[in-house]
Design a protein around this motif. Structure first.
Motif, PDB file in Angstrom:
ATOM      1  N   LEU A 176      73.429  44.005  87.742  1.00 19.79           N
ATOM      2  CA  LEU A 176      72.828  42.658  88.060  1.00 19.79           C
ATOM      3  C   LEU A 176      71.340  42.417  87.419  1.00 19.79           C
ATOM      4  O   LEU A 176      71.115  41.408  86.987  1.00 19.79           O
ATOM      5  CB  LEU A 176      72.701  42.445  89.572  1.00 19.79           C
ATOM      6  N   LEU A 177      70.738  43.489  87.551  1.00 18.95           N
ATOM      7  CA  LEU A 177      69.403  43.272  86.734  1.00 18.95           C
ATOM      8  C   LEU A 177      69.445  43.229  85.161  1.00 18.95           C
ATOM      9  O   LEU A 177      68.838  42.338  84.831  1.00 18.95           O
ATOM     10  CB  LEU A 177      68.615  44.846  87.091  1.00 18.95           C
ATOM     11  N   THR A 178      70.352  43.763  84.555  1.00 13.44           N
ATOM     12  CA  THR A 178      70.568  43.563  83.346  1.00 13.44           C
ATOM     13  C   THR A 178      70.831  42.256  82.989  1.00 13.44           C
ATOM     14  O   THR A 178      70.591  41.610  81.870  1.00 13.44           O
ATOM     15  CB  THR A 178      71.751  44.487  82.801  1.00 13.44           C
ATOM     16  N   ALA A 179      71.922  41.500  83.836  1.00 10.91           N
ATOM     17  CA  ALA A 179      72.103  40.192  83.474  1.00 10.91           C
ATOM     18  C   ALA A 179      70.995  39.179  83.790  1.00 10.91           C
ATOM     19  O   ALA A 179      70.889  38.145  83.098  1.00 10.91           O
ATOM     20  CB  ALA A 179      73.190  39.768  84.661  1.00 10.91           C
ATOM     21  N   VAL A 180      70.012  39.401  84.661  1.00 10.16           N
ATOM     22  CA  VAL A 180      69.041  38.620  85.101  1.00 10.16           C
ATOM     23  C   VAL A 180      68.097  38.820  83.846  1.00 10.16           C
ATOM     24  O   VAL A 180      67.473  37.693  83.219  1.00 10.16           O
ATOM     25  CB  VAL A 180      68.368  39.203  86.394  1.00 10.16           C
TER      26      VAL A 180
ATOM     27  N   ALA B  62      78.798  40.689  85.618  1.00 11.06           N
ATOM     28  CA  ALA B  62      79.877  41.413  85.527  1.00 11.06           C
ATOM     29  C   ALA B  62      79.893  42.781  85.659  1.00 11.06           C
ATOM     30  O   ALA B  62      78.604  43.222  84.957  1.00 11.06           O
ATOM     31  CB  ALA B  62      81.074  41.229  84.705  1.00 11.06           C
ATOM     32  N   ALA B  63      80.427  43.873  86.188  1.00 10.71           N
ATOM     33  CA  ALA B  63      80.320  45.197  86.356  1.00 10.71           C
ATOM     34  C   ALA B  63      81.776  45.982  86.326  1.00 10.71           C
ATOM     35  O   ALA B  63      82.644  45.303  87.034  1.00 10.71           O
ATOM     36  CB  ALA B  63      79.709  45.420  87.651  1.00 10.71           C
ATOM     37  N   LEU B  64      81.906  46.739  85.140  1.00  9.60           N
ATOM     38  CA  LEU B  64      83.108  47.481  85.072  1.00  9.60           C
ATOM     39  C   LEU B  64      83.236  48.311  86.521  1.00  9.60           C
ATOM     40  O   LEU B  64      82.288  48.942  86.930  1.00  9.60           O
ATOM     41  CB  LEU B  64      83.391  48.394  83.968  1.00  9.60           C
TER      42      LEU B  64
END
Length: 224
Positions: A216-220, A142-144
């Motif tokens: 996306l990088l943070t989530a991965v 997710a991204a705000l």
């Protein structure tokens, strides 16, 4: 440290690719024609959906930007007048391939396309000189949405109804006169590695995917 690997489907010259690279990704692009100006780390010429089905699960994440002419305002307007066209809707097979990969993914298209609008981005959110509203359907993270500055006070430069208008924004599409020089388009979009005007018209501003790519990088990384 090795960068995580992202697959960019329908990459063209790499507008989306460059933003993901800036966010820390190693990017492989796929397009069905040669792209000598492509800015990514690797490139594969071939069918994007077929490549994603065969190799998508080998990547850490996938981005797909199916050609948008089927959903553009001009195409929809022409169809309403009864015109026929040969545009193919590639969103359903692309979405199916992304889901089949089992990886986090992003799909992008123009406003009006049949995408879930998880993110709607505008160039003003990033200080660009294009509005360039785009829809992003996302899965696995997710991204705000950044604050969306008002368009009031901004004007697109160019000819309209036979009158030349000055403005601080540019319309980056088509090949008609009065829309800005190639250099102005490059500066407006944040693209400096290609002078191919057609490729620039098809591109996503890298700032869009730089923003998405960081989330996306943070989530991965958290999942890993």
């Amino acid at each position: 440290m090795n960068r995580p690997r992202l697959l960019d489907l329908y990459c063209c010259a790499g507008g989306a690719t460059r933003g993901y690279q800036q966010a820390g990704w190693h990017v492989t692009g796929v397009d069905n024609v040669p792209r000598p100006d492509y800015c990514g780390d690797d490139f594969h010429e071939g069918d994007a959906v077929a490549f994603a089905l065969a190799h998508g699960s080998k990547f850490d994440a996938i981005h797909g930007s199916p050609p948008c002419k089927d959903h553009s305002m001009l195409t929809r307007s022409n169809r309403a007048r009864g015109w026929t066209d040969q545009h193919v809707n590639l969103i359903p097979p692309t979405r199916a391939a992304l889901i089949a990969s089992g990886r986090p993914w992003v799909m992008e298209n123009v406003v009006g396309a049949p995408l879930r609008p998880d993110l709607v981005l505008c160039g003003l959110m990033f200080g660009l000189r294009v509005f360039r509203h785009r829809l992003f359907e996302t899965h696995g993270f997710a991204a705000l949405v950044p604050p969306h500055p008002a368009h009031r006070g901004h004007r697109v430069a160019g000819w309209r109804a036979g009158v030349r208008h000055e403005g601080d924004m540019f319309a980056v599409y088509g090949d008609g006169g009065g829309k800005g020089t190639t250099e102005q388009w490059q500066q407006a979009m944040g693209i400096d590695w290609t002078t191919d005007r057609e490729a620039i018209t098809q591109a996503i501003p890298p700032a869009f995917t730089h923003f998405i790519g960081e989330h996306l990088l943070t989530a991965v990384q958290v999942t890993a």
